[in-house]
Enzyme design. Structure first.
Site, PDB file in Angstrom:
ATOM      1  N   HIS A 152      10.438  -0.964   7.921  1.00  0.00           N
ATOM      2  CA  HIS A 152       9.925  -1.614   6.703  1.00  0.00           C
ATOM      3  C   HIS A 152       8.787  -2.544   7.156  1.00  0.00           C
ATOM      4  CE1 HIS A 152       9.705  -2.928   2.704  1.00  0.00           C
ATOM      5  NE2 HIS A 152      10.882  -3.495   2.535  1.00  0.00           N
ATOM      6  N   CYS A 155      15.426 -10.450   3.494  1.00  0.00           N
ATOM      7  CA  CYS A 155      14.340  -9.681   2.856  1.00  0.00           C
ATOM      8  C   CYS A 155      14.577  -9.478   1.371  1.00  0.00           C
ATOM      9  CB  CYS A 155      14.149  -8.352   3.567  1.00  0.00           C
ATOM     10  SG  CYS A 155      15.523  -7.214   3.295  1.00  0.00           S
ATOM     11  N   GLN A 172       7.456  -5.576   5.086  1.00  0.00           N
ATOM     12  CA  GLN A 172       8.411  -6.684   5.084  1.00  0.00           C
ATOM     13  C   GLN A 172       8.251  -7.506   6.367  1.00  0.00           C
ATOM     14  OE1 GLN A 172      10.873  -7.542   2.591  1.00  0.00           O
ATOM     15  NE2 GLN A 172      10.696  -9.375   3.841  1.00  0.00           N
ATOM     16  N   ASP A 184      20.158  -9.058   6.286  1.00  0.00           N
ATOM     17  CA  ASP A 184      19.826  -8.079   5.243  1.00  0.00           C
ATOM     18  C   ASP A 184      21.147  -7.462   4.781  1.00  0.00           C
ATOM     19  OD1 ASP A 184      18.558  -6.229   3.590  1.00  0.00           O
ATOM     20  OD2 ASP A 184      17.984  -4.882   5.225  1.00  0.00           O
ATOM     21  N   ARG A 204       5.260 -11.287   0.579  1.00  0.00           N
ATOM     22  CA  ARG A 204       5.016  -9.842   0.484  1.00  0.00           C
ATOM     23  C   ARG A 204       3.663  -9.600  -0.184  1.00  0.00           C
ATOM     24  NH1 ARG A 204       9.230  -6.222   0.542  1.00  0.00           N
ATOM     25  NH2 ARG A 204       7.549  -4.699   0.524  1.00  0.00           N
ATOM     26  N   ARG A 224       7.754   5.006  -0.588  1.00  0.00           N
ATOM     27  CA  ARG A 224       9.112   4.566  -0.196  1.00  0.00           C
ATOM     28  C   ARG A 224       9.991   5.801  -0.098  1.00  0.00           C
ATOM     29  NH1 ARG A 224      12.725  -0.519  -2.167  1.00  0.00           N
ATOM     30  NH2 ARG A 224      11.309  -1.450  -0.643  1.00  0.00           N
TER      31      ARG A 224
HETATM   32  N1  NVA Z   1      17.757  -2.370   4.448  1.00  0.00           N
HETATM   33  C1  NVA Z   1      17.566  -2.361   3.021  1.00  0.00           C
HETATM   34  C2  NVA Z   1      16.298  -3.073   2.679  1.00  0.00           C
HETATM   35  C3  NVA Z   1      16.030  -3.191   1.202  1.00  0.00           C
HETATM   36  C4  NVA Z   1      14.732  -3.857   0.921  1.00  0.00           C
HETATM   37  C5  NVA Z   1      17.555  -0.923   2.520  1.00  0.00           C
HETATM   38  O1  NVA Z   1      16.967  -0.064   3.189  1.00  0.00           O
HETATM   39  O2  NVA Z   1      18.130  -0.667   1.472  1.00  0.00           O
HETATM   40  N1   CP Z   2      12.574  -6.445   0.262  1.00  0.00           N
HETATM   41  C1   CP Z   2      12.259  -5.359  -0.480  1.00  0.00           C
HETATM   42  O1   CP Z   2      11.595  -4.419  -0.027  1.00  0.00           O
HETATM   43  O2   CP Z   2      12.677  -5.429  -1.766  1.00  0.00           O
HETATM   44  P1   CP Z   2      12.633  -4.257  -2.850  1.00  0.00           P
HETATM   45  O3   CP Z   2      13.646  -3.228  -2.489  1.00  0.00           O
HETATM   46  O4   CP Z   2      12.955  -4.949  -4.158  1.00  0.00           O
HETATM   47  O5   CP Z   2      11.249  -3.678  -2.873  1.00  0.00           O
END
Ligand code: NVA
Ligand code: CP
Length: 304
Positions: free
Chosen positions: A128, A263, A131, A223, A291, A101
């Protein structure tokens, strides 16, 4: 056989329909499958916080007979001067897969280029993909098919939206990205998705008008308005995105059996109202569960 990555949805474009079906099969067979990933280790490296991604990957590989290792990148030598390339080479000697990540997709690409084991994105600023796979699994379960269905994404044209565009186009789902003009999805991804959709007989459309976009929608999706690493202030976001909130009024414009997706994590009162988030048309927790099943399908396909 050369190792393969899942950094963008496009990396597994041709297998996407099979991955959706495999996820559903693995979900059905949960608890009864043997250990196809016995002896395999997945290194999970996080630059940012996570609940779902971290836990679902850990549970997924454990249930497939393998093992996961959680690493906070800031605590590694890489966070203190060691190169990404050296780190990726060393990881490749220890384990069978990397889940990463990242703040920046360029970091993900560098790791993918050097690692000799599969690299799976657990989100970066551009996409992502895991997701989006879970989302397609959820839509197939709830709606039965993709063709002729209409998904409207409302709010920030972010990483989740970008991957959804690719995934929708590949699966033949019509998608409208309904976002403020200054927060549209990545232009290259939008164009790429539209081309795939064209070839597939489906449609990828941009809009700035929620009331128009939500007419006859089968799925509304949103989101957070402020993604991790985005320095937009809450005050500014509340103004910019206000009219894109999924609430009862907007939902009433969609089809009667329209479902609502997110998400997660959700911010009630911002991108989604509490009554919709916790209401009968919300499928967000089924979506979150998926997921696990979707990532099992990815791990099974890439790590065996
Ligand atoms: N768009 C959000 C998704 C979190 C799962 C982010 O990148 O923070
Ligand atoms: N939707 C998602 O990726 O959640 P987290 O940030 O909790 O992993």
């Amino acid at each position: 056989m050369a190792k393969r990555d899942l950094i963008s949805v496009l990396d597994m474009k041709d297998e996407w329909p099979d991955l959706v079906d495999l996820s559903i099969k693995l979900k059905r067979e949960r608890g009864s499958h043997n250990a196809p990933l016995e002896g395999k280790t997945l290194i999970m490296m996080f630059e940012k916080p996570s609940t779902r991604t971290r836990i679902s990957f850990d549970v997924a590989i454990t249930e497939l007979g393998g093992h996961a290792l959680y690493i906070d990148v800031s605590k590694m030598q890489m966070g203190h001067g060691e190169t990404v390339e050296d780190t990726a080479k060393v990881m490749s000697r220890f384990a069978h897969g990397i889940m990463y990540r990242a703040y920046d997709y360029k970091m993900m690409d560098r790791i993918g280029e050097v690692a000799t084991i599969p690299v799976i994105s657990g989100l970066d600023n551009l996409e992502h993909p895991c997701q989006a796979l879970a989302d397609m699994v959820t839509i197939k379960e709830k709606k039965g098919s993709f063709r002729g269905r209409k998904l409207v994404y409302l709010g920030d044209g972010n990483n989740v939206c970008n991957s959804l565009l690719y995934a929708s186009a590949i699966m033949g789902l019509d998608m409208i990205a309904c976002c403020p003009a200054t927060r549209m999805p990545n232009a290259e991804i939008m164009l790429g998705a539209a081309r795939i959709a064209d070839a597939n007989g489906s449609r990828i459309i941009a809009s700035h008008d929620p009331s128009e976009a939500c007419k006859d929608a089968d799925i509304l999706y949103t989101d957070t308005w402020i993604s991790m690493g985005d320095d937009t202030s809450e005050e500014k976001a509340m103004k910019l995105f206000k009219m894109y909130q999924i609430n009862s009024e907007l939902l009433s414009i969609a089809k009667k059996d329209c479902v609502v997706m997110h998400c997660l994590p959700a911010h009630r009162g911002q991108e989604i109202s509490a009554e919709v988030m916790d209401g009968p048309q919300s499928i967000v927790f089924d979506q979150a569960e998926n997921r696990l099943h979707a990532q099992k399908a990815v791990l099974y396909t890439l790590l065996r």
